[in-house]
Write an enzyme that holds these catalytic residues in place. Structure first.
Site, PDB file in Angstrom:
ATOM      1  N   GLY A  70       0.812  -1.215   0.000  1.00  0.00           N
ATOM      2  CA  GLY A  70       0.000   0.000   0.000  1.00  0.00           C
ATOM      3  C   GLY A  70       0.840   1.255   0.000  1.00  0.00           C
ATOM      4  CG  ASP A  72       6.643   1.540  -4.099  1.00  0.00           C
ATOM      5  OD1 ASP A  72       5.954   2.042  -5.028  1.00  0.00           O
ATOM      6  OD2 ASP A  72       7.852   1.355  -4.193  1.00  0.00           O
ATOM      7  CG  ASN A 118      -6.412   2.976   3.243  1.00  0.00           C
ATOM      8  OD1 ASN A 118      -6.768   2.611   2.118  1.00  0.00           O
ATOM      9  ND2 ASN A 118      -5.998   2.102   4.168  1.00  0.00           N
ATOM     10  NE  ARG A 119     -13.703   7.665   1.380  1.00  0.00           N
ATOM     11  CZ  ARG A 119     -13.912   8.412   2.463  1.00  0.00           C
ATOM     12  NH1 ARG A 119     -13.869   7.861   3.670  1.00  0.00           N
ATOM     13  NH2 ARG A 119     -14.126   9.711   2.355  1.00  0.00           N
ATOM     14  CG  PHE A 122      -7.113  -2.645  -4.714  1.00  0.00           C
ATOM     15  CD1 PHE A 122      -6.509  -2.554  -3.471  1.00  0.00           C
ATOM     16  CD2 PHE A 122      -7.755  -3.832  -5.052  1.00  0.00           C
ATOM     17  CE1 PHE A 122      -6.564  -3.623  -2.569  1.00  0.00           C
ATOM     18  CE2 PHE A 122      -7.816  -4.903  -4.166  1.00  0.00           C
ATOM     19  CZ  PHE A 122      -7.225  -4.796  -2.928  1.00  0.00           C
ATOM     20  CB  SER A 182      -8.416  -4.382   0.400  1.00  0.00           C
ATOM     21  OG  SER A 182      -8.883  -3.042   0.344  1.00  0.00           O
ATOM     22  CG  ASN A 184     -10.667   0.642   1.474  1.00  0.00           C
ATOM     23  OD1 ASN A 184     -11.586   0.978   2.217  1.00  0.00           O
ATOM     24  ND2 ASN A 184      -9.402   0.672   1.836  1.00  0.00           N
ATOM     25  CB  THR A 185     -11.935  -3.982  -3.529  1.00  0.00           C
ATOM     26  OG1 THR A 185     -10.866  -3.107  -3.888  1.00  0.00           O
ATOM     27  CG2 THR A 185     -12.477  -4.642  -4.785  1.00  0.00           C
ATOM     28  CE  LYS A 224      -1.968  -6.830   4.311  1.00  0.00           C
ATOM     29  NZ  LYS A 224      -1.227  -5.659   3.872  1.00  0.00           N
ATOM     30  CG  ASN A 253      -5.524  -5.322   4.505  1.00  0.00           C
ATOM     31  OD1 ASN A 253      -5.464  -4.097   4.638  1.00  0.00           O
ATOM     32  ND2 ASN A 253      -5.430  -5.907   3.325  1.00  0.00           N
ATOM     33  N   GLY A 275      -2.550   1.443  12.081  1.00  0.00           N
ATOM     34  CA  GLY A 275      -1.748   2.114  13.097  1.00  0.00           C
ATOM     35  C   GLY A 275      -2.037   1.550  14.477  1.00  0.00           C
ATOM     36  N   GLY A 304       0.036  -1.929  13.347  1.00  0.00           N
ATOM     37  CA  GLY A 304       0.252  -1.124  14.547  1.00  0.00           C
ATOM     38  C   GLY A 304       1.647  -1.149  15.120  1.00  0.00           C
TER      39      GLY A 304
HETATM   40  C1  LIG Z   1      -2.991   4.159   2.897  1.00  0.00           C
HETATM   41  C2  LIG Z   1      -2.929   2.675   3.018  1.00  0.00           C
HETATM   42  C3  LIG Z   1      -3.041   1.903   1.860  1.00  0.00           C
HETATM   43  C4  LIG Z   1      -2.967   0.508   1.959  1.00  0.00           C
HETATM   44  N1  LIG Z   1      -3.062  -0.225   0.818  1.00  0.00           N
HETATM   45  C5  LIG Z   1      -2.939  -1.574   0.886  1.00  0.00           C
HETATM   46  C6  LIG Z   1      -2.974  -2.347  -0.288  1.00  0.00           C
HETATM   47  O1  LIG Z   1      -3.078  -1.828  -1.406  1.00  0.00           O
HETATM   48  N2  LIG Z   1      -2.872  -3.695  -0.162  1.00  0.00           N
HETATM   49  C7  LIG Z   1      -2.734  -4.318   1.054  1.00  0.00           C
HETATM   50  O2  LIG Z   1      -2.630  -5.547   1.101  1.00  0.00           O
HETATM   51  N3  LIG Z   1      -2.686  -3.589   2.178  1.00  0.00           N
HETATM   52  C8  LIG Z   1      -2.783  -2.251   2.138  1.00  0.00           C
HETATM   53  N4  LIG Z   1      -2.725  -1.502   3.277  1.00  0.00           N
HETATM   54  C9  LIG Z   1      -2.634  -2.209   4.596  1.00  0.00           C
HETATM   55  C10 LIG Z   1      -1.207  -2.282   5.140  1.00  0.00           C
HETATM   56  O3  LIG Z   1      -0.386  -3.032   4.281  1.00  0.00           O
HETATM   57  C11 LIG Z   1      -1.187  -2.905   6.532  1.00  0.00           C
HETATM   58  O4  LIG Z   1      -1.624  -4.245   6.426  1.00  0.00           O
HETATM   59  C12 LIG Z   1      -2.073  -2.182   7.532  1.00  0.00           C
HETATM   60  O5  LIG Z   1      -2.020  -0.793   7.335  1.00  0.00           O
HETATM   61  C13 LIG Z   1      -1.668  -2.474   8.985  1.00  0.00           C
HETATM   62  O6  LIG Z   1      -0.327  -2.101   9.215  1.00  0.00           O
HETATM   63  P1  LIG Z   1       0.103  -0.678   9.868  1.00  0.00           P
HETATM   64  O7  LIG Z   1      -0.706  -0.508  11.109  1.00  0.00           O
HETATM   65  O8  LIG Z   1       1.570  -0.819  10.111  1.00  0.00           O
HETATM   66  O9  LIG Z   1      -0.214   0.352   8.855  1.00  0.00           O
HETATM   67  C14 LIG Z   1      -2.790  -0.123   3.227  1.00  0.00           C
HETATM   68  C15 LIG Z   1      -2.667   0.673   4.380  1.00  0.00           C
HETATM   69  C16 LIG Z   1      -2.727   2.042   4.285  1.00  0.00           C
HETATM   70  C17 LIG Z   1      -2.577   2.868   5.546  1.00  0.00           C
END
Ligand SMILES: Cc1cc2nc3c(=O)[nH]c(=O)nc-3n(C[C@H](O)[C@H](O)[C@H](O)COP(=O)(O)O)c2cc1C
Length: 361
Positions: A70, A72, A118-119, A122, A182, A184-185, A224, A253, A275, A304
């Site tokens: 997410g 990159d 986030n929403r 993809f 995800s 958001n899909t 995932k 996720n 987070g 987190g």
């Molecule tokens: C802005 C944003 C976009 C994300 N996009 C994706 C994504 O495209 N595919 C995916 O598998 N996870 C995506 N994630 C989820 C993260 O990979 C991660 O699983 C989740 O944020 C929990 O970790 P964190 O608390 O360290 O952020 C996204 C997270 C954020 C914040």
């Protein structure tokens, strides 16, 4: 401390006044530029000082810490992320066709909770564009390609999208992550239902075996999953993963739950929460999968991590590798060094018997 880690606290107040997505684009661009000028590896030759090499899933990882999917989405800065110290970088989620994602704004900070909602939906340049970029990468860090389906592909045709992405990513990926979690899909998480996931993974494992023959190399296929699963759902998933010999599980996720941020003015925004508020739940899911999965099936713990202690918590819960995303927004690159230091002392795994080297695939 690296130059990037020193600069981040100075830049953060300015970045936090900017729209969250713009700040993300700006920092990614600056990082790519800094890396091109050699600033991210200034004063360093060869390996990152935090490295502690290990083998997992048959892959040589410089260390246990990865960048979560997410951050990159388009595989545009893999070398720069690796230069910051990440031992592996998961790019994507990528879909067969490019797509713009949801309307903006679609990324929100909740600083009081060290959280994001986030929403994005993809937004990505399509798998082929990412593959072209990945061919040009120079880093020796492990690269995972996270794959999904286009927003307008119905769930009963989703398998075709995942197969398209698997085939395209296979030659350039070190591992492939199947994203079925995800929020958001529309309907994506329904693919986590036992029958749906069995059918999807059976097709992907068959294709993986065919591709392994064609390319003379087996690339691990990971799944995932969401944090919003009850005990029964976790057991059902673990059963399918064991049955089909999935090569690893990424937990977790973002969450659709809002209990931890209730009352915050942005708590009502649709999307996935990440987070600090997702940390505890993600760790519990890591623990559950560690207990239920066949010994030797790696778990990647994510959700987190905002400190070295949080990274270690995931490892102690059974995660062979860990990833982070939101923590980077709140703590900057200093978090990478802190997490690496914490994980360096954790080379032998309590629950899998992973010795730090040569863990099974
Ligand atoms: C802005 C944003 C976009 C994300 N996009 C994706 C994504 O495209 N595919 C995916 O598998 N996870 C995506 N994630 C989820 C993260 O990979 C991660 O699983 C989740 O944020 C929990 O970790 P964190 O608390 O360290 O952020 C996204 C997270 C954020 C914040």
């Amino acid at each position: 401390m690296s130059l990037a880690a020193q600069l981040y606290p100075l830049l953060k107040p300015w970045l936090f006044r900017m729209d969250a997505e713009r700040a993300h684009e700006w920092t990614t661009r600056m990082m790519r530029l800094s890396h091109a000028c050699g600033l991210l590896t200034l004063g360093r030759r060869g390996a990152h000082p935090g490295d502690a090499p290990l083998t997992c899933m048959g892959l040589a990882f410089p260390n246990r810490l990865g960048l979560a999917a997410g951050m990159d989405k388009s595989a545009s800065a893999v070398d720069a992320w690796a230069a910051l110290g990440f031992g592996f970088v998961e790019v994507g989620t990528l879909t067969p066709r490019p797509q713009p994602g949801n309307p903006k704004p679609r990324l929100f900070r909740l600083p009081e909770h060290e959280a994001l909602i986030n929403r994005m939906g993809f937004n990505n340049p399509g798998i082929e564009a990412a593959v072209r970029r990945l061919r040009r990468r120079k880093t020796r860090a492990v690269v995972g390609v996270n794959i999904g389906k286009n927003f307008d592909t119905p769930n009963n045709e989703a398998v075709r999208d995942y197969l398209t992405c698997l085939k395209a990513a296979y030659p350039v990926a070190d591992y492939i992550a199947v994203n079925i979690s995800s929020p958001n899909t529309k309907g994506l998480r329904d693919l986590q239902a036992e029958d749906s996931i069995r059918a999807l993974l059976a097709a992907l494992k068959t294709e993986q075996a065919r591709l392994a023959g064609e390319h003379g190399e087996k690339k691990p296929l990971l799944v995932k999953i969401a944090p919003d699963l009850d005990g029964q759902q976790i057991e059902a998933l673990a059963r399918v993963f064991n049955e089909l010999a999935v090569d690893g599980v990424i937990a977790t996720n973002t969450t659709i739950g809002r209990e931890a941020v209730a009352g915050h003015p942005l708590a009502g925004e649709a999307g996935g929460l990440s987070g600090a508020p997702v940390r505890e739940r993600s760790t519990l899911v890591v623990q559950a999968f560690r207990m239920l999965l066949r010994k030797g099936t790696p778990v990647i713990g994510v959700g987190g991590i905002l400190s070295g202690a949080d990274a270690l918590e995931k490892h102690s819960a059974g995660a062979d590798l860990v990833q982070l995303y939101s923590g980077l927004v709140y703590r900057g690159p200093g978090l990478i060094t802190e997490a690496l230091e914490a994980l360096r002392g954790a080379s032998s795994h309590p629950s899998t018997g992973d010795s730090g080297v040569g863990s099974s695939f």
